[in-house]
Design a protein around this motif. Structure first.
Motif, PDB file in Angstrom:
ATOM      1  N   LYS A 251       0.807  -1.222   0.000  1.00  0.00           N
ATOM      2  CA  LYS A 251       0.000   0.000   0.000  1.00  0.00           C
ATOM      3  C   LYS A 251       0.835   1.265   0.000  1.00  0.00           C
ATOM      4  N   ASP A 252       1.999   1.217   0.663  1.00  0.00           N
ATOM      5  CA  ASP A 252       2.858   2.394   0.726  1.00  0.00           C
ATOM      6  C   ASP A 252       4.007   2.356  -0.277  1.00  0.00           C
ATOM      7  N   GLU A 254       6.559   0.606  -0.206  1.00  0.00           N
ATOM      8  CA  GLU A 254       7.829   0.541   0.515  1.00  0.00           C
ATOM      9  C   GLU A 254       8.286  -0.888   0.787  1.00  0.00           C
ATOM     10  N   ARG A 279      11.875  -4.546   3.662  1.00  0.00           N
ATOM     11  CA  ARG A 279      11.575  -3.114   3.730  1.00  0.00           C
ATOM     12  C   ARG A 279      12.893  -2.352   3.671  1.00  0.00           C
ATOM     13  N   LYS A 283      10.900   4.341  -1.044  1.00  0.00           N
ATOM     14  CA  LYS A 283       9.598   4.162  -1.681  1.00  0.00           C
ATOM     15  C   LYS A 283       9.771   3.872  -3.162  1.00  0.00           C
TER      16      LYS A 283
END
Length: 292
Positions: A251-252, A254, A279, A283
């Protein structure tokens, strides 16, 4: 780093995040299989195909566009265990025996790019070519020729730089091109990164929001990040000896999902073919749907 449980691929490739569905897709080439994993629940399922699927991008309206053994296809994924494949195009000159499509993705305008290769890498035949496909114009003439193992196709955040690699052990090169976003034409080819100076061979790639190019170091057990001026500024070691392609999503945007290939080496027995998520603290850039 998190392993996607229950999934192991012989040649995992072409991960892509479909933001509209909130789902990841990737392929297992020799298994002739497309995988999908829901980003929220982690539930995964797969579809079989009549021929090898080497690369996929999500289509506007659902389904996938794919580079396969005999051409460019539209794949419809339903309740059945097999995908419905509709051939869209084949290069005018044909593919030839022993050839297939390999790496590919959409540019920022939603045109699909994919290249071909001779499947027996040991033969080191420089017969691979890079093509563009869009619904209005069909498949292009080859824009790049004499590739051995086409790979690493990616586009800068503004779409004005295209990247391409040749991952064959005798090449190990990444190039950059100026890219005409209106006409979809690359030019001014130049060396971006000579991977003979770094760990692994350049396989599949992704670009982050800073314009940096992330390339899987196949045989090197790592993912490398190069700045837009071609300087290595980061290395992330992964537990698989042969990471094959990475993609940003979630969703982000990232999360970095990394597929891999089974090496057959004892030290790689546990992790070879695994799909992992990590992670990296940066982004990514949303992928454009084909035909959007």
């Amino acid at each position: 780093m998190e392993r996607v449980s229950g999934v192991s691929c012989t040649v995992g490739e072409s991960p892509t995040w479909n933001a509209a569905e909130g789902a990841w897709y990737w392929v297992d080439i020799p298994a002739r299989r497309v995988w999908r994993m829901d980003g929220a629940s982690g539930a995964a399922r797969s579809w079989d195909n009549a021929e090898m699927v080497a690369c996929v991008s999500a289509k506007a309206g659902g389904g996938l566009i794919a580079g396969m053994e005999t051409g460019i296809f539209s794949l419809e994924l339903g309740a059945e265990p097999a995908a419905r494949a509709i051939k869209l195009a084949t290069p005018v000159s044909g593919l030839g025996e022993g050839m297939r499509f390999n790496d590919g993705r959409c540019d920022r305008q939603g045109r699909f790019w994919s290249g071909t290769m001779f499947m027996d890498m040991g033969a080191a035949r420089p017969v691979g070519q890079l093509f563009r496909y869009d619904a209005a114009r069909g498949i292009s003439a080859p824009f790049v020729s004499e590739l051995i193992t086409q790979n690493g196709t990616a586009f800068s955040p503004d779409g004005r730089t295209m990247y391409l690699s040749d991952s064959h052990p005798t090449r190990r090169m990444v190039w950059a091109f100026d890219y005409d976003i209106d006409d979809g034409v690359p030019g001014n080819r130049r060396v971006f990164a000579d991977m003979t100076s770094y760990a692994g061979r350049p396989d599949g790639a992704a670009v982050d929001a800073d314009g940096c190019y992330w390339i899987c170091g196949n045989d090197g057990g790592c993912v490398l990040r190069f700045t837009p001026d071609g300087k290595l500024d980061r290395r992330i070691d992964v537990p698989m000896l042969k990471p094959s392609m990475c993609a940003f999503g979630g969703k982000d945007l990232e999360t970095l999902l990394v597929t891999s290939i089974v090496s057959g080496k004892p030290e790689d027995a546990e992790w070879g073919g695994a799909v992992v998520m990590l992670r990296p603290g940066v982004k990514g850039v949303a992928e454009t749907l084909f035909g959007a």
